[in-house]
Design a protein around this motif. Sequence first.
Motif, PDB file in Angstrom:
ATOM      1  N   ILE A  49      18.193  23.903 -36.130  1.00  0.00           N
ATOM      2  CA  ILE A  49      19.210  24.122 -37.154  1.00  0.00           C
ATOM      3  C   ILE A  49      19.958  22.820 -37.403  1.00  0.00           C
ATOM      4  O   ILE A  49      20.550  22.244 -36.492  1.00  0.00           O
ATOM      5  CB  ILE A  49      20.205  25.227 -36.723  1.00  0.00           C
ATOM      6  CG1 ILE A  49      19.445  26.497 -36.367  1.00  0.00           C
ATOM      7  CG2 ILE A  49      21.226  25.482 -37.831  1.00  0.00           C
ATOM      8  CD1 ILE A  49      20.276  27.515 -35.628  1.00  0.00           C
ATOM      9  N   GLU A  50      19.883  22.361 -38.647  1.00  0.00           N
ATOM     10  CA  GLU A  50      20.655  21.190 -39.059  1.00  0.00           C
ATOM     11  C   GLU A  50      22.070  21.681 -39.369  1.00  0.00           C
ATOM     12  O   GLU A  50      22.239  22.677 -40.073  1.00  0.00           O
ATOM     13  CB  GLU A  50      20.065  20.557 -40.311  1.00  0.00           C
ATOM     14  CG  GLU A  50      18.652  20.066 -40.147  1.00  0.00           C
ATOM     15  CD  GLU A  50      18.047  19.593 -41.470  1.00  0.00           C
ATOM     16  OE1 GLU A  50      18.707  19.687 -42.523  1.00  0.00           O
ATOM     17  OE2 GLU A  50      16.900  19.141 -41.439  1.00  0.00           O
ATOM     18  N   VAL A  51      23.065  20.980 -38.844  1.00  0.00           N
ATOM     19  CA  VAL A  51      24.449  21.405 -39.039  1.00  0.00           C
ATOM     20  C   VAL A  51      25.276  20.233 -39.551  1.00  0.00           C
ATOM     21  O   VAL A  51      25.286  19.154 -38.957  1.00  0.00           O
ATOM     22  CB  VAL A  51      25.069  21.928 -37.720  1.00  0.00           C
ATOM     23  CG1 VAL A  51      26.497  22.392 -37.949  1.00  0.00           C
ATOM     24  CG2 VAL A  51      24.230  23.053 -37.126  1.00  0.00           C
ATOM     25  N   LYS A  52      25.962  20.465 -40.682  1.00  0.00           N
ATOM     26  CA  LYS A  52      26.911  19.484 -41.204  1.00  0.00           C
ATOM     27  C   LYS A  52      28.304  19.988 -40.848  1.00  0.00           C
ATOM     28  O   LYS A  52      28.608  21.175 -41.010  1.00  0.00           O
ATOM     29  CB  LYS A  52      26.789  19.340 -42.721  1.00  0.00           C
ATOM     30  CG  LYS A  52      25.549  18.622 -43.168  1.00  0.00           C
ATOM     31  CD  LYS A  52      25.551  18.413 -44.668  1.00  0.00           C
ATOM     32  CE  LYS A  52      24.240  17.795 -45.087  1.00  0.00           C
ATOM     33  NZ  LYS A  52      24.198  17.572 -46.546  1.00  0.00           N
ATOM     34  N   ASP A 102      24.890  16.246 -39.139  1.00  0.00           N
ATOM     35  CA  ASP A 102      25.614  15.760 -37.964  1.00  0.00           C
ATOM     36  C   ASP A 102      25.016  16.221 -36.641  1.00  0.00           C
ATOM     37  O   ASP A 102      24.919  15.446 -35.695  1.00  0.00           O
ATOM     38  CB  ASP A 102      27.086  16.208 -38.042  1.00  0.00           C
ATOM     39  CG  ASP A 102      27.752  15.674 -39.288  1.00  0.00           C
ATOM     40  OD1 ASP A 102      27.761  14.445 -39.470  1.00  0.00           O
ATOM     41  OD2 ASP A 102      28.251  16.492 -40.093  1.00  0.00           O
ATOM     42  N   PHE A 103      24.618  17.488 -36.568  1.00  0.00           N
ATOM     43  CA  PHE A 103      24.053  18.033 -35.337  1.00  0.00           C
ATOM     44  C   PHE A 103      22.682  18.636 -35.592  1.00  0.00           C
ATOM     45  O   PHE A 103      22.429  19.190 -36.666  1.00  0.00           O
ATOM     46  CB  PHE A 103      24.936  19.161 -34.759  1.00  0.00           C
ATOM     47  CG  PHE A 103      26.259  18.714 -34.231  1.00  0.00           C
ATOM     48  CD1 PHE A 103      26.346  17.911 -33.099  1.00  0.00           C
ATOM     49  CD2 PHE A 103      27.430  19.116 -34.844  1.00  0.00           C
ATOM     50  CE1 PHE A 103      27.573  17.507 -32.605  1.00  0.00           C
ATOM     51  CE2 PHE A 103      28.666  18.727 -34.349  1.00  0.00           C
ATOM     52  CZ  PHE A 103      28.729  17.918 -33.235  1.00  0.00           C
ATOM     53  N   MET A 104      21.849  18.567 -34.583  1.00  0.00           N
ATOM     54  CA  MET A 104      20.603  19.338 -34.538  1.00  0.00           C
ATOM     55  C   MET A 104      20.809  20.313 -33.393  1.00  0.00           C
ATOM     56  O   MET A 104      21.068  19.901 -32.256  1.00  0.00           O
ATOM     57  CB  MET A 104      19.397  18.451 -34.280  1.00  0.00           C
ATOM     58  CG  MET A 104      18.106  19.235 -34.080  1.00  0.00           C
ATOM     59  SD  MET A 104      17.576  20.175 -35.516  1.00  0.00           S
ATOM     60  CE  MET A 104      16.936  18.868 -36.522  1.00  0.00           C
ATOM     61  N   VAL A 105      20.713  21.591 -33.698  1.00  0.00           N
ATOM     62  CA  VAL A 105      20.904  22.640 -32.701  1.00  0.00           C
ATOM     63  C   VAL A 105      19.564  23.336 -32.511  1.00  0.00           C
ATOM     64  O   VAL A 105      18.961  23.802 -33.485  1.00  0.00           O
ATOM     65  CB  VAL A 105      21.983  23.649 -33.154  1.00  0.00           C
ATOM     66  CG1 VAL A 105      22.154  24.756 -32.134  1.00  0.00           C
ATOM     67  CG2 VAL A 105      23.307  22.933 -33.414  1.00  0.00           C
ATOM     68  N   LEU A 106      19.088  23.385 -31.280  1.00  0.00           N
ATOM     69  CA  LEU A 106      17.840  24.086 -30.966  1.00  0.00           C
ATOM     70  C   LEU A 106      18.198  25.411 -30.318  1.00  0.00           C
ATOM     71  O   LEU A 106      18.974  25.436 -29.347  1.00  0.00           O
ATOM     72  CB  LEU A 106      16.981  23.271 -30.008  1.00  0.00           C
ATOM     73  CG  LEU A 106      16.227  22.082 -30.597  1.00  0.00           C
ATOM     74  CD1 LEU A 106      17.174  20.981 -31.003  1.00  0.00           C
ATOM     75  CD2 LEU A 106      15.220  21.563 -29.624  1.00  0.00           C
ATOM     76  N   LYS A 120      14.964  37.456 -37.350  1.00  0.00           N
ATOM     77  CA  LYS A 120      16.205  38.130 -37.731  1.00  0.00           C
ATOM     78  C   LYS A 120      17.307  37.846 -36.706  1.00  0.00           C
ATOM     79  O   LYS A 120      18.456  37.635 -37.075  1.00  0.00           O
ATOM     80  CB  LYS A 120      15.974  39.633 -37.867  1.00  0.00           C
ATOM     81  CG  LYS A 120      17.193  40.380 -38.347  1.00  0.00           C
ATOM     82  CD  LYS A 120      16.919  41.842 -38.591  1.00  0.00           C
ATOM     83  CE  LYS A 120      18.179  42.505 -39.119  1.00  0.00           C
ATOM     84  NZ  LYS A 120      17.949  43.892 -39.481  1.00  0.00           N
ATOM     85  N   GLU A 121      16.957  37.835 -35.424  1.00  0.00           N
ATOM     86  CA  GLU A 121      17.952  37.543 -34.383  1.00  0.00           C
ATOM     87  C   GLU A 121      18.495  36.116 -34.544  1.00  0.00           C
ATOM     88  O   GLU A 121      19.700  35.893 -34.415  1.00  0.00           O
ATOM     89  CB  GLU A 121      17.316  37.716 -33.001  1.00  0.00           C
ATOM     90  CG  GLU A 121      18.321  37.603 -31.866  1.00  0.00           C
ATOM     91  CD  GLU A 121      17.676  37.898 -30.520  1.00  0.00           C
ATOM     92  OE1 GLU A 121      17.307  36.939 -29.818  1.00  0.00           O
ATOM     93  OE2 GLU A 121      17.571  39.091 -30.179  1.00  0.00           O
ATOM     94  N   VAL A 122      17.623  35.173 -34.854  1.00  0.00           N
ATOM     95  CA  VAL A 122      18.062  33.795 -35.089  1.00  0.00           C
ATOM     96  C   VAL A 122      18.962  33.745 -36.324  1.00  0.00           C
ATOM     97  O   VAL A 122      20.029  33.126 -36.312  1.00  0.00           O
ATOM     98  CB  VAL A 122      16.852  32.841 -35.248  1.00  0.00           C
ATOM     99  CG1 VAL A 122      17.300  31.468 -35.720  1.00  0.00           C
ATOM    100  CG2 VAL A 122      16.082  32.737 -33.936  1.00  0.00           C
ATOM    101  N   THR A 135      18.212  26.110 -41.445  1.00  0.00           N
ATOM    102  CA  THR A 135      17.422  26.581 -40.311  1.00  0.00           C
ATOM    103  C   THR A 135      15.939  26.361 -40.565  1.00  0.00           C
ATOM    104  O   THR A 135      15.430  26.693 -41.633  1.00  0.00           O
ATOM    105  CB  THR A 135      17.691  28.074 -40.063  1.00  0.00           C
ATOM    106  OG1 THR A 135      19.093  28.266 -39.856  1.00  0.00           O
ATOM    107  CG2 THR A 135      16.927  28.576 -38.855  1.00  0.00           C
ATOM    108  N   HIS A 136      15.271  25.805 -39.560  1.00  0.00           N
ATOM    109  CA  HIS A 136      13.827  25.568 -39.614  1.00  0.00           C
ATOM    110  C   HIS A 136      13.202  26.288 -38.424  1.00  0.00           C
ATOM    111  O   HIS A 136      13.593  26.044 -37.283  1.00  0.00           O
ATOM    112  CB  HIS A 136      13.514  24.073 -39.522  1.00  0.00           C
ATOM    113  CG  HIS A 136      14.246  23.248 -40.530  1.00  0.00           C
ATOM    114  ND1 HIS A 136      13.765  23.038 -41.799  1.00  0.00           N
ATOM    115  CD2 HIS A 136      15.435  22.605 -40.454  1.00  0.00           C
ATOM    116  CE1 HIS A 136      14.625  22.285 -42.467  1.00  0.00           C
ATOM    117  NE2 HIS A 136      15.646  22.014 -41.673  1.00  0.00           N
TER     118      HIS A 136
END
Length: 160
Positions: free
Chosen positions: A65-68, A101-105, A112-114, A133-134
């Motif tokens: 997940i890319e997060v700004k 800014d962040f990459m969240v794994l 659906k849960e993600v 989200t990827h």
Amino acid sequence: MRDKILAIIEKNARLSVKDIAALLGEDEAKVSAEIEAMENEGIICGYHTLINWDKTSDERVDALIEVKVAPQRGMGFDSIAERIYQYDEVDAVYLMSGAFDFMVLINGRTMKEVATFVASKLSPMDSILSTATHFVLKKYKDHGTVIEQVKVDERMKVSP
């Protein structure tokens, strides 16, 4: 010696201190003390097993997940990262350069849960401006390890 120990255990954390000492030609007690010192200093943060979950009956979905964010004055990125990595679903949080800014794994049992995690926990957080989200469809190599070797067809080719 530290760099050599780290290189060895990064590839195979199951090696015994005795084996590591033998590989380095060092005294076992000296290697053991060095590893313990690196654990105490936070250089060695943990030991993990790399698992090919596709070969198990456990259903799971990995997502990046890319997060700004808009960093808060006086708090910067660290406090935001700390709030994000507190969630059990989160495997890793990296501060990045570039478009986000962040990459969240994270991992979940279903897409659906993600999606629910992103919609109900991550996106509503103060300072989060946007997310992308990827979903990971297949892993070929992870942490320097090839997950599944390509099978070569060794049959003899017959021409008509």
